[in-house]
Design a protein around this motif. Sequence first.
Motif, PDB file in Angstrom:
ATOM      1  N   LEU A  57     -11.689   6.084   7.053  1.00  0.00           N
ATOM      2  CA  LEU A  57     -13.027   5.723   6.575  1.00  0.00           C
ATOM      3  C   LEU A  57     -13.414   6.580   5.366  1.00  0.00           C
ATOM      4  CD1 LEU A  57     -15.084   3.709   7.892  1.00  0.00           C
ATOM      5  CD2 LEU A  57     -16.340   5.762   8.620  1.00  0.00           C
ATOM      6  N   THR A  58     -13.169   7.880   5.530  1.00  0.00           N
ATOM      7  CA  THR A  58     -13.478   8.804   4.443  1.00  0.00           C
ATOM      8  C   THR A  58     -12.725   8.425   3.180  1.00  0.00           C
ATOM      9  OG1 THR A  58     -13.696  10.549   6.060  1.00  0.00           O
ATOM     10  CG2 THR A  58     -13.498  11.219   3.776  1.00  0.00           C
ATOM     11  N   MET A  59     -11.439   8.148   3.348  1.00  0.00           N
ATOM     12  CA  MET A  59     -10.601   7.914   2.190  1.00  0.00           C
ATOM     13  C   MET A  59     -10.940   6.601   1.495  1.00  0.00           C
ATOM     14  SD  MET A  59      -9.083  10.613   2.124  1.00  0.00           S
ATOM     15  CE  MET A  59      -7.581  10.807   1.211  1.00  0.00           C
ATOM     16  N   GLN A  60     -11.632   5.719   2.172  1.00  0.00           N
ATOM     17  CA  GLN A  60     -11.881   4.430   1.555  1.00  0.00           C
ATOM     18  C   GLN A  60     -13.197   4.358   0.809  1.00  0.00           C
ATOM     19  OE1 GLN A  60     -10.884   2.027   4.835  1.00  0.00           O
ATOM     20  NE2 GLN A  60      -8.744   1.956   4.194  1.00  0.00           N
ATOM     21  N   ASN A  61     -13.967   5.440   0.824  1.00  0.00           N
ATOM     22  CA  ASN A  61     -15.174   5.346   0.024  1.00  0.00           C
ATOM     23  C   ASN A  61     -14.800   5.437  -1.449  1.00  0.00           C
ATOM     24  OD1 ASN A  61     -16.041   7.761  -1.414  1.00  0.00           O
ATOM     25  ND2 ASN A  61     -16.255   8.731   0.598  1.00  0.00           N
ATOM     26  N   PRO A  62     -15.561   4.742  -2.306  1.00  0.00           N
ATOM     27  CA  PRO A  62     -15.154   4.560  -3.709  1.00  0.00           C
ATOM     28  C   PRO A  62     -14.903   5.878  -4.441  1.00  0.00           C
ATOM     29  CG  PRO A  62     -17.032   3.175  -3.187  1.00  0.00           C
ATOM     30  CD  PRO A  62     -16.787   4.017  -1.989  1.00  0.00           C
ATOM     31  N   ALA A  63     -15.678   6.934  -4.138  1.00  0.00           N
ATOM     32  CA  ALA A  63     -15.467   8.200  -4.838  1.00  0.00           C
ATOM     33  C   ALA A  63     -14.081   8.739  -4.535  1.00  0.00           C
ATOM     34  CB  ALA A  63     -16.532   9.204  -4.423  1.00  0.00           C
ATOM     35  N   MET A  64     -13.681   8.608  -3.257  1.00  0.00           N
ATOM     36  CA  MET A  64     -12.360   9.090  -2.860  1.00  0.00           C
ATOM     37  C   MET A  64     -11.252   8.249  -3.488  1.00  0.00           C
ATOM     38  SD  MET A  64     -12.184  11.762  -1.280  1.00  0.00           S
ATOM     39  CE  MET A  64     -12.938  12.924  -0.204  1.00  0.00           C
ATOM     40  N   VAL A  65     -11.486   6.949  -3.538  1.00  0.00           N
ATOM     41  CA  VAL A  65     -10.488   6.055  -4.142  1.00  0.00           C
ATOM     42  C   VAL A  65     -10.344   6.400  -5.629  1.00  0.00           C
ATOM     43  CG1 VAL A  65      -9.991   3.664  -4.791  1.00  0.00           C
ATOM     44  CG2 VAL A  65     -10.774   4.211  -2.484  1.00  0.00           C
ATOM     45  N   ALA A  66     -11.498   6.625  -6.281  1.00  0.00           N
ATOM     46  CA  ALA A  66     -11.450   6.962  -7.703  1.00  0.00           C
ATOM     47  C   ALA A  66     -10.706   8.269  -7.920  1.00  0.00           C
ATOM     48  CB  ALA A  66     -12.870   7.070  -8.254  1.00  0.00           C
ATOM     49  N   MET A  67     -10.873   9.189  -6.966  1.00  0.00           N
ATOM     50  CA  MET A  67     -10.257  10.489  -7.145  1.00  0.00           C
ATOM     51  C   MET A  67      -8.777  10.468  -6.769  1.00  0.00           C
ATOM     52  SD  MET A  67     -12.388  13.851  -6.225  1.00  0.00           S
ATOM     53  CE  MET A  67     -11.899  14.136  -4.547  1.00  0.00           C
ATOM     54  N   LEU A  68      -8.449   9.823  -5.645  1.00  0.00           N
ATOM     55  CA  LEU A  68      -7.097   9.968  -5.078  1.00  0.00           C
ATOM     56  C   LEU A  68      -6.267   8.682  -5.076  1.00  0.00           C
ATOM     57  CD1 LEU A  68      -7.942  12.196  -1.989  1.00  0.00           C
ATOM     58  CD2 LEU A  68      -6.917  12.914  -4.136  1.00  0.00           C
ATOM     59  N   GLY A  69      -6.848   7.576  -5.471  1.00  0.00           N
ATOM     60  CA  GLY A  69      -6.076   6.336  -5.449  1.00  0.00           C
ATOM     61  C   GLY A  69      -6.455   5.450  -4.281  1.00  0.00           C
ATOM     62  N   LEU A 312     -15.692  19.560  -9.748  1.00  0.00           N
ATOM     63  CA  LEU A 312     -15.665  20.169  -8.413  1.00  0.00           C
ATOM     64  C   LEU A 312     -16.957  19.876  -7.665  1.00  0.00           C
ATOM     65  CD1 LEU A 312     -14.087  23.740  -8.613  1.00  0.00           C
ATOM     66  CD2 LEU A 312     -13.626  21.964  -6.935  1.00  0.00           C
ATOM     67  N   GLY A 313     -18.074  20.016  -8.397  1.00  0.00           N
ATOM     68  CA  GLY A 313     -19.366  19.714  -7.791  1.00  0.00           C
ATOM     69  C   GLY A 313     -19.412  18.278  -7.298  1.00  0.00           C
ATOM     70  N   ALA A 314     -18.902  17.362  -8.159  1.00  0.00           N
ATOM     71  CA  ALA A 314     -18.903  15.941  -7.790  1.00  0.00           C
ATOM     72  C   ALA A 314     -18.016  15.695  -6.575  1.00  0.00           C
ATOM     73  CB  ALA A 314     -18.438  15.100  -8.974  1.00  0.00           C
ATOM     74  N   ALA A 315     -16.865  16.377  -6.556  1.00  0.00           N
ATOM     75  CA  ALA A 315     -15.947  16.190  -5.424  1.00  0.00           C
ATOM     76  C   ALA A 315     -16.621  16.619  -4.132  1.00  0.00           C
ATOM     77  CB  ALA A 315     -14.682  16.997  -5.659  1.00  0.00           C
ATOM     78  N   PHE A 316     -17.267  17.784  -4.165  1.00  0.00           N
ATOM     79  CA  PHE A 316     -17.968  18.253  -2.962  1.00  0.00           C
ATOM     80  C   PHE A 316     -19.146  17.347  -2.629  1.00  0.00           C
ATOM     81  CE2 PHE A 316     -16.113  22.613  -3.780  1.00  0.00           C
ATOM     82  CZ  PHE A 316     -15.292  22.563  -2.689  1.00  0.00           C
ATOM     83  N   GLY A 317     -19.795  16.846  -3.687  1.00  0.00           N
ATOM     84  CA  GLY A 317     -20.921  15.952  -3.476  1.00  0.00           C
ATOM     85  C   GLY A 317     -20.498  14.697  -2.724  1.00  0.00           C
ATOM     86  N   ALA A 318     -19.319  14.174  -3.108  1.00  0.00           N
ATOM     87  CA  ALA A 318     -18.817  12.964  -2.455  1.00  0.00           C
ATOM     88  C   ALA A 318     -18.543  13.229  -0.985  1.00  0.00           C
ATOM     89  CB  ALA A 318     -17.549  12.494  -3.161  1.00  0.00           C
ATOM     90  N   VAL A 319     -17.984  14.404  -0.697  1.00  0.00           N
ATOM     91  CA  VAL A 319     -17.696  14.751   0.693  1.00  0.00           C
ATOM     92  C   VAL A 319     -18.989  14.939   1.469  1.00  0.00           C
ATOM     93  CG1 VAL A 319     -16.480  16.362   2.177  1.00  0.00           C
ATOM     94  CG2 VAL A 319     -15.614  15.892  -0.100  1.00  0.00           C
TER      95      VAL A 319
END
Lengths: 536, 305
Positions: A57-69, A312-319
């Motif tokens: 579920l976590t990995m499928q949110n758009p921010a994660m997809v944009a970051m990790l594929g 980094l801020g954005a990455a943490f924000g997404a989490v």
Amino acid sequence: MNLTLIKGTGQLVKIIIRQHRFQLIAWLIGIVGVSLAVASSYQSIYQTANDKTAFALTMQNPAMVAMLGPGYDAKEYLVTVGTQFAHEMLLFSVIAVAIMSILLVGSSTRTDEETGRIEVIRSLPVGRLSYLAACIIVVGFVNLIITLLIGVGLRLLNIEGITFESSILYGAILGTGGFIFGSITAFFAQLSDTSRGTKGLAFGALIIAYLIRAVGDVGNEQLALISPLGWSVRTDVFIENYWWPINISILLSGVVLIFALYLNSIRDIDSGFLPKRKGKTSASPYIMTTFGLIYLIQRTKIVAWSIGIFALGAAFGAVLGDMEKYFADNEFVQMMLSQVGDFSITEQFLTMLMGIMSLISAIPVIMTILKLKSEEIHNRTEHFYSRSISRNQVLGSYTLLAIVESIIYLMVLALGLWLAALTMMDDPISFGTVVQSALIYLPALWVMIGITVLIFGFVPKITSVIWLYYAFCYVVAYVGGMLKFPDWMKNVSVFEVIPKLPGEEINVIVLVLVLAISIVLLFIGFFGYKKRDIVG
Amino acid sequence: MVNLVEVKGLTKKFGKFTALNNIQMTINEGEIYGFIGPNGAGKSTTIRILLGMLKATSGEVKIFGKDAWKDAVEIHKQIAYVPGDANLWPNLTGGEVIDIFLKMRGNGNKNRRDELIERFNLDPSKKCRAYSKGNRQKIALISAFASEAQFYIFDEPTSGLDPLMERTFQQCVLEVKNEGKSVLLSSHILSEVEKLCEKISIIREGKIIETGTLSEMRHLTRTNLIVKTIKPLPPFETKQGVHNVNYENGEISFQVDSEELDSIIKFISEFGIQKLESSPPTLEDLFLRHYENAKSIASNGGKGQ
């Protein structure tokens, strides 16, 4: 092909490998070591099907997809932990291998040409294409080793569901990903006539490839397929194991390399195909001020760190958004939450993040002051001091720049975090709260500036002591609680003294005290700098 | 009249090491002052003290009658300095650096800047990382000559310059002198110092061992002679004041101490002079003599112990 063109290539391969051997060994150990260590740790992270579904579920949110594929279908995460590993690690491992290849090719083409090494080689009975050919062979060889070490290593970990074919495929994605960016760098080395230009173009290409893939992965898959990184994450490795992306990478590398070799064969030594950009023949008014000049010298660093801290801020924000979703189903965390009272888990998480991120922001701020030391060692402060510029003016400008930077970094941190959180959270946290919890650390950053100026002002030889203190603050922030450090010891770290927002109350007395300390440190540092000998 | 530069009893210690020992130096207005000595003798240290970057351990250092350490910023409004190896900011162009340098002093002349760029044949549009050492040196020189200073300090300014540019540099120095300004020229290139400087100091191991005009110094030393006589000269190496005798193609070349010149010429003339060439000692001769003396003293001292 005319064989005289590549005469002596074998010898040159040995020379290039020898030149870069320590650096290459470090990269190999780093990339292979981290990949294998992470892969083996995944077996014990997500044990239950519930955990794995939450991960999906976590990995499928758009921010994660944009970051990790794009990742896999939710149920595929249940088949093997290889999928979790691949989704989290693959893209950034490819980028790491690409960076290694860009640096290797950049320095064994243009850097060697710029410094005149290729000139010496070419005066020997060696073919015109030999140096480039040797460089290509070396980068190919290194990427092949990565492919094999990771391919075989992953299989030997005996992780359920990772077959020999799939582990070799995983290695090959890394290897071909590195090779294609190495090839692109070899091509750019023919266009630009400096090593900075070459590496700049290559890193630019890498960043654009990443962005195209990110946009494509979130929206339009066709777009993602334009980028080498886009097809690298589409092998469905550990499930279907498609090999077509590998073939495309090899094919494209070949085409790019043929172009590079052709251009290399028709160009003059030390020249490039891109027109040389003429620099300015006179200075703009702003760099004629001491502060403007000092800013200009460090501009690249400031921009790079701002982007990095924002990301980094954005990455943490997404989490941060996911924390809420994830913990909403978790009874245990729910129980804990109710105990803490007014503040949500998100807000507590926020204070922890800010503590760490403010420490990270301190690095470039300290570096700004230390830059003055390096300028002195490189005999560039004599340009100030042989003219009508006072020491207060120079050190003052560096200090002012560091203070401005500290504000910029904490602001972009807050902005990145808040923007990402805004898109992810159902009930977004207010911008004011985020900014406040970030800026509260300003006095701490200023104390770091003050200590650096103080040491630099009196004993510039030992400025690295500031990093010892920094490391201490870091240890306190990370494991101070876990290791049960006594309070007095924790309070030696200025970051620990700062009230944590949101959650704690703003203690004005403490803040004013910290601020006063920073001013006193600066004052004494300036006094010392005025009195001491300047080396150059 | 106030001397432009007045250095009295200057001593500088780095820890226990004495870099400069009781230096005296006086530079007058409109004077070109040569400062020579081997590497590590203390030339650059002296200059850095004049510039107020290093603090004298003891002694008095005054420029324009002001204290070189305390009033550095004020003094520097009238000083132009060129270091021996100009380290410039790699990501700025030459033109930008020249402008920045002129602005830092506050009294640069734009027309003069462009004229000098032309004279020194510099491409100001290149980034400093792309310049050779000679070109970086030109940037420092252009910035110095384009500023309206009263006192110019050059620390081995022509290292890396080609002979043509060296000449341009010498012309610029003479122009500056003609405007009544003063120059301190520290250099390895003795012919350059010889050509330009009225007064010269030789520094060795932190001490000034000789100061004076070139002719004063020459007076104290030897003249180079080449002679050819009708009747063969008897061996005369042992005569007082004769040094470095060489026989070549029937000619004899040697050096004579100035005070013995008269008696030696009288002696030779008895054998019928066919050819007589005399040349004054070059600065190099002077320099080497000081240096060799020092070495022989040192080695004798070594034996004595």
